[in-house]
Write a protein that holds these residues in place. Structure first.
Motif, PDB file in Angstrom:
ATOM      1  N   UNK A   1       0.861  -1.175   0.000  1.00  0.00           N
ATOM      2  CA  UNK A   1       0.000   0.000   0.000  1.00  0.00           C
ATOM      3  C   UNK A   1       0.900   1.228   0.000  1.00  0.00           C
ATOM      4  N   UNK A   2       0.545   2.217  -0.809  1.00  0.00           N
ATOM      5  CA  UNK A   2       1.352   3.428  -0.938  1.00  0.00           C
ATOM      6  C   UNK A   2       0.583   4.635  -0.439  1.00  0.00           C
ATOM      7  N   UNK A   3       1.329   5.599   0.053  1.00  0.00           N
ATOM      8  CA  UNK A   3       0.746   6.884   0.441  1.00  0.00           C
ATOM      9  C   UNK A   3       1.700   7.991   0.003  1.00  0.00           C
ATOM     10  N   UNK A   4       1.147   9.163  -0.195  1.00  0.00           N
ATOM     11  CA  UNK A   4       1.908  10.319  -0.675  1.00  0.00           C
ATOM     12  C   UNK A   4       2.089  11.308   0.470  1.00  0.00           C
ATOM     13  N   UNK A   5       3.303  11.827   0.618  1.00  0.00           N
ATOM     14  CA  UNK A   5       3.607  12.829   1.646  1.00  0.00           C
ATOM     15  C   UNK A   5       4.507  13.880   1.012  1.00  0.00           C
ATOM     16  N   UNK A   6       4.079  15.135   1.042  1.00  0.00           N
ATOM     17  CA  UNK A   6       4.908  16.198   0.486  1.00  0.00           C
ATOM     18  C   UNK A   6       5.379  17.183   1.549  1.00  0.00           C
ATOM     19  N   UNK A   7       5.361  16.765   2.805  1.00  0.00           N
ATOM     20  CA  UNK A   7       5.833  17.653   3.870  1.00  0.00           C
ATOM     21  C   UNK A   7       7.341  17.838   3.768  1.00  0.00           C
ATOM     22  N   UNK A   8       7.812  19.010   4.140  1.00  0.00           N
ATOM     23  CA  UNK A   8       9.237  19.331   4.048  1.00  0.00           C
ATOM     24  C   UNK A   8      10.083  18.366   4.876  1.00  0.00           C
ATOM     25  N   UNK A   9       9.621  18.018   6.071  1.00  0.00           N
ATOM     26  CA  UNK A   9      10.384  17.123   6.942  1.00  0.00           C
ATOM     27  C   UNK A   9      10.547  15.739   6.309  1.00  0.00           C
ATOM     28  N   UNK A  10       9.483  15.222   5.719  1.00  0.00           N
ATOM     29  CA  UNK A  10       9.548  13.907   5.078  1.00  0.00           C
ATOM     30  C   UNK A  10      10.452  13.940   3.859  1.00  0.00           C
ATOM     31  N   UNK A  11      10.354  14.991   3.053  1.00  0.00           N
ATOM     32  CA  UNK A  11      11.203  15.099   1.872  1.00  0.00           C
ATOM     33  C   UNK A  11      12.676  15.194   2.257  1.00  0.00           C
ATOM     34  N   UNK A  12      12.996  15.939   3.292  1.00  0.00           N
ATOM     35  CA  UNK A  12      14.385  16.015   3.761  1.00  0.00           C
ATOM     36  C   UNK A  12      14.862  14.651   4.230  1.00  0.00           C
ATOM     37  N   UNK A  13      14.004  13.938   4.932  1.00  0.00           N
ATOM     38  CA  UNK A  13      14.360  12.613   5.439  1.00  0.00           C
ATOM     39  C   UNK A  13      14.651  11.647   4.291  1.00  0.00           C
ATOM     40  N   UNK A  14      13.788  11.597   3.290  1.00  0.00           N
ATOM     41  CA  UNK A  14      13.992  10.668   2.179  1.00  0.00           C
ATOM     42  C   UNK A  14      15.206  11.068   1.355  1.00  0.00           C
ATOM     43  N   UNK A  15      15.447  12.358   1.193  1.00  0.00           N
ATOM     44  CA  UNK A  15      16.628  12.795   0.451  1.00  0.00           C
ATOM     45  C   UNK A  15      17.913  12.352   1.165  1.00  0.00           C
ATOM     46  N   UNK A  16      17.930  12.427   2.487  1.00  0.00           N
ATOM     47  CA  UNK A  16      19.093  11.958   3.247  1.00  0.00           C
ATOM     48  C   UNK A  16      19.269  10.449   3.099  1.00  0.00           C
ATOM     49  N   UNK A  17      18.160   9.708   3.200  1.00  0.00           N
ATOM     50  CA  UNK A  17      18.239   8.253   3.051  1.00  0.00           C
ATOM     51  C   UNK A  17      18.755   7.856   1.666  1.00  0.00           C
ATOM     52  N   UNK A  18      18.201   8.480   0.634  1.00  0.00           N
ATOM     53  CA  UNK A  18      18.618   8.155  -0.729  1.00  0.00           C
ATOM     54  C   UNK A  18      20.055   8.593  -0.978  1.00  0.00           C
ATOM     55  N   UNK A  19      20.427   9.758  -0.480  1.00  0.00           N
ATOM     56  CA  UNK A  19      21.796  10.232  -0.652  1.00  0.00           C
ATOM     57  C   UNK A  19      22.801   9.308   0.003  1.00  0.00           C
ATOM     58  N   UNK A  20      22.478   8.840   1.196  1.00  0.00           N
ATOM     59  CA  UNK A  20      23.368   7.926   1.911  1.00  0.00           C
ATOM     60  C   UNK A  20      23.480   6.587   1.173  1.00  0.00           C
ATOM     61  N   UNK A  21      22.366   6.099   0.673  1.00  0.00           N
ATOM     62  CA  UNK A  21      22.347   4.800   0.002  1.00  0.00           C
ATOM     63  C   UNK A  21      22.987   4.853  -1.383  1.00  0.00           C
ATOM     64  N   UNK A  22      22.684   5.897  -2.166  1.00  0.00           N
ATOM     65  CA  UNK A  22      23.054   5.919  -3.579  1.00  0.00           C
ATOM     66  C   UNK A  22      24.254   6.795  -3.905  1.00  0.00           C
ATOM     67  N   UNK A  23      24.614   7.708  -3.019  1.00  0.00           N
ATOM     68  CA  UNK A  23      25.828   8.498  -3.201  1.00  0.00           C
ATOM     69  C   UNK A  23      25.769   9.528  -4.321  1.00  0.00           C
ATOM     70  N   UNK A  24      26.903   9.611  -5.029  1.00  0.00           N
ATOM     71  CA  UNK A  24      27.122  10.658  -6.023  1.00  0.00           C
ATOM     72  C   UNK A  24      26.108  10.633  -7.165  1.00  0.00           C
ATOM     73  N   UNK A  25      25.744   9.449  -7.627  1.00  0.00           N
ATOM     74  CA  UNK A  25      24.771   9.342  -8.719  1.00  0.00           C
ATOM     75  C   UNK A  25      23.444   9.992  -8.363  1.00  0.00           C
TER      76      UNK A  25
END
Length: 128
Positions: free
Chosen positions: A77-101
């Motif tokens: 099940x999926x849900x959409x969240x556009x809150x600034x706090x959630x977006x910052x959190x996911x950007x940090x997670x993705x940046x840590x996991x995927x790096x420079x790309x």
């Protein structure tokens, strides 16, 4: 949580969302796991976001960058969240996991989003 184990070490998952007619549409996407949920980052005006808002039932499977499925499909099940706090959190997670790309992709998408007046949203996917 055991079903999420086959996403460990994967960069991409195939997200299958459903049109109002019931036809599935598959999209390969970068993702990050946090606890018992997977998080995706996408354009807020995309068709997949509209489909999720209409029907939160999705299927997910690990895949290659080009969408070739490499594992089993799992109902979620999926849900959409556009809150600034959630977006910052996911950007940090993705940046840590995927790096420079991911940093390059984020920069290019940021320029494109600003020119189009669009915005990013977080898609949270939880197993059902």
């Amino acid at each position: 949580m055991a079903e999420l184990n086959h996403f460990i070490g994967q960069e991409f998952l195939s997200l299958e969302t459903f049109r109002k007619t019931g036809v599935g549409v598959k999209s390969p996407m970068w993702f990050a796991q946090d606890g018992d949920a997977l998080y995706l980052w996408t354009n807020g005006e995309s068709a997949k976001v509209r489909r999720i808002r209409n029907n939160p039932q999705v299927n997910i499977a690990p895949c290659t960058r080009f969408g070739a499925v490499t594992g089993e499909w799992v109902a979620a099940q999926a849900s959409i969240d556009d809150s600034a706090a959630t977006l910052q959190h996911i950007e940090k997670l993705l940046g840590k996991k995927l790096g420079f790309g991911y940093a390059i992709f984020r920069f290019i998408d940021g320029v494109r989003d600003r020119s189009r007046g669009s915005h990013r949203v977080c898609v949270k996917v939880s197993l059902i």
